[in-house]
Write an enzyme that holds these catalytic residues in place. Structure first.
Site, short mmCIF file in Angstrom:
data_model
loop_
_atom_site.label_atom_id
_atom_site.label_comp_id
_atom_site.label_asym_id
_atom_site.label_seq_id
_atom_site.Cartn_x
_atom_site.Cartn_y
_atom_site.Cartn_z
N GLY A 1 7.11 -5.90 -0.10
CA GLY A 1 6.99 -7.16 -0.84
C GLY A 1 6.16 -7.03 -2.10
CD GLU B 1 10.60 -3.32 2.45
OE1 GLU B 1 10.93 -2.20 1.99
OE2 GLU B 1 10.17 -4.23 1.72
CB ALA C 1 5.68 -9.24 3.68
CD GLU D 1 11.05 -6.98 -1.40
OE1 GLU D 1 10.08 -7.11 -0.63
OE2 GLU D 1 12.21 -7.25 -1.08
N1 CAA Z 1 0.40 -5.98 6.09
C1 CAA Z 1 -0.75 -6.20 6.76
N2 CAA Z 1 -1.81 -5.36 6.68
C2 CAA Z 1 -1.71 -4.29 5.89
C3 CAA Z 1 -0.55 -4.02 5.14
C4 CAA Z 1 0.54 -4.92 5.27
N3 CAA Z 1 1.69 -4.76 4.59
N4 CAA Z 1 -0.74 -2.87 4.46
C5 CAA Z 1 -1.98 -2.45 4.75
N5 CAA Z 1 -2.58 -3.31 5.60
C6 CAA Z 1 -3.91 -3.21 6.16
C7 CAA Z 1 -4.00 -2.15 7.23
O1 CAA Z 1 -3.52 -2.64 8.47
C8 CAA Z 1 -5.48 -1.86 7.24
O2 CAA Z 1 -6.12 -2.88 7.96
P1 CAA Z 1 -7.32 -2.49 8.98
O3 CAA Z 1 -8.38 -1.88 8.11
O4 CAA Z 1 -7.71 -3.81 9.57
O5 CAA Z 1 -6.76 -1.52 9.95
C9 CAA Z 1 -5.87 -2.01 5.78
O6 CAA Z 1 -4.83 -2.78 5.17
C10 CAA Z 1 -5.96 -0.68 5.05
O7 CAA Z 1 -4.74 0.00 5.24
P2 CAA Z 1 -4.66 1.51 5.82
O8 CAA Z 1 -5.82 1.80 6.70
O9 CAA Z 1 -3.30 1.69 6.40
O10 CAA Z 1 -4.83 2.32 4.46
P3 CAA Z 1 -4.23 3.78 4.14
O11 CAA Z 1 -4.87 4.18 2.86
O12 CAA Z 1 -4.35 4.67 5.31
O13 CAA Z 1 -2.66 3.53 3.88
C11 CAA Z 1 -0.76 2.35 2.99
C12 CAA Z 1 -2.25 2.73 2.82
C13 CAA Z 1 0.11 3.62 2.83
C14 CAA Z 1 -0.40 1.37 1.91
C15 CAA Z 1 -0.56 1.76 4.42
O14 CAA Z 1 -1.51 0.71 4.59
C16 CAA Z 1 0.80 1.19 4.64
O15 CAA Z 1 1.74 1.93 4.87
N6 CAA Z 1 0.94 -0.17 4.62
C17 CAA Z 1 2.15 -0.84 4.94
C18 CAA Z 1 3.14 -0.76 3.79
C19 CAA Z 1 4.45 -1.43 4.17
O16 CAA Z 1 5.10 -1.06 5.11
N7 CAA Z 1 4.83 -2.46 3.39
C20 CAA Z 1 6.03 -3.19 3.62
C21 CAA Z 1 5.76 -4.38 4.47
S1 CAA Z 1 7.24 -5.19 5.00
C22 CAA Z 1 7.74 -6.12 3.70
O17 CAA Z 1 7.09 -6.19 2.67
C23 CAA Z 1 9.02 -6.83 3.91
C24 CAA Z 1 9.53 -7.56 2.73
O18 CAA Z 1 10.29 -7.05 1.95
C25 CAA Z 1 9.21 -8.96 2.55
#
Ligand code: CAA
Length: 260
Positions: free
Chosen positions: A112, A135, A67, A115
């Protein structure tokens, strides 16, 4: 509805939906969720001759990285619960779609995104796919059904491990655990998903939709899945396709199903 974040291509009766927010690793923002809801509750029901749906992510890096964290970081308890309920309702539409929905997981499927893949009926994992529920790193738990469906696919012990450690697993491990149905070379995920839908579309459509209903019933509290199966079996017996399938078997020819 004008789609902003979904690219939808329909070829030979298969809709390929690409979640297209590559700069945010295809994170599910509210607009994307609205578009998914619209497709699975309205647009997708009106496409003539549709055989099934493939869901994938734009680019080579991510299926869906979760998400969109930037959208929900300020929610209070009531807003958070509403956010999760809304997401669960949309994923429920996917899980209950009357035609096969196959996730072509081409990279990160996190939070998400994992999911979403689990709400699909089947998952094709590219060899670069990475699955996880991270999460807890954010001080959260999954909200779009992850605590429930992960247990259904891989069992309680392994699900607890992935949910509590936030560890990611690769395609082969996901396959070994039963989360991914198969693993293919990177770049071949959509082609394999289409191949699966071609295969299911040669079967009787009513039977396919009843399979989806009955298997879903297995996990619905308060629904008697065995009773549902009895009812659905009877409904299938009443179709022209059953008569055609049985005749084709006796006559040693390929059945020509009409979906009625
Ligand atoms: N939401 C918003 N933006 C996101 C995102 C997310 N879930 N995942 C990645 N992005 C964005 C980053 O902020 C980044 O944006 P900028 O270039 O503007 O900074 C861009 O995508 C590229 O990401 P990274 O620079 O972080 O890329 P990376 O290769 O270094 O890492 C990754 C990749 C490991 C996937 C890392 O992006 C990450 O950990 N993302 C978050 C994953 C996460 O926590 N997901 C769960 C979300 S909560 C949820 O989903 C709740 C639910 O159950 C409904």
């Amino acid at each position: 509805m004008q789609y902003e974040n979904l690219k939808i291509e329909i070829t030979d009766g298969i809709a390929v939906i690409t979640i297209s927010r590559e700069k945010a690793l295809n994170a599910l923002n509210s607009q994307t969720m609205l578009e998914l809801r619209y497709f699975f509750s309205e647009a997708g029901l009106k496409i003539p001759g549709l055989k099934g749906v493939v869901l994938t992510g734009a680019g080579e890096k991510a299926f869906v990285a979760g998400a969109d964290i930037t959208e929900f970081s300020g929610l209070d308890a009531a807003q958070g619960a509403a956010f999760a309920r809304r997401g669960q309702d949309i994923f429920f539409l996917i899980e209950h779609f009357h035609l096969p929905v196959v996730a072509a997981v081409n990279g990160f499927a996190l939070g998400g995104g994992c999911e979403l893949a689990m709400a699909c009926h089947l998952r094709v994992a590219g060899e670069k796919a990475r699955f996880g529920q991270p999460e807890v790193n954010l001080g959260l738990i999954p909200g779009y059904g992850g605590t429930q469906r992960l247990v259904q696919y891989i069992g309680k012990g392994k699900a607890l491990e992935l949910l509590m450690t936030a560890d990611m697993i690769g395609a082969e491990e996901a396959h070994r655990l039963g989360l991914a149905n198969c693993v293919v070379p990177a770049g071949e995920e959509v082609a394999k998903a289409k191949e699966i839908i071609e295969k299911t579309s040669a079967k009787a459509p009513v039977a396919i939709s009843k399979i989806i209903e009955c298997v879903n019933a297995c996990f619905e509290p308060g629904t008697d899945g065995f009773a549902k199966e009895v009812e659905a079996f009877g409904q299938c017996c009443n179709t022209e396709d059953f008569r055609e399938g049985a005749s084709a078997f006796v006559e040693k020819r390929k059945a020509n199903f009409q979906g009625r």
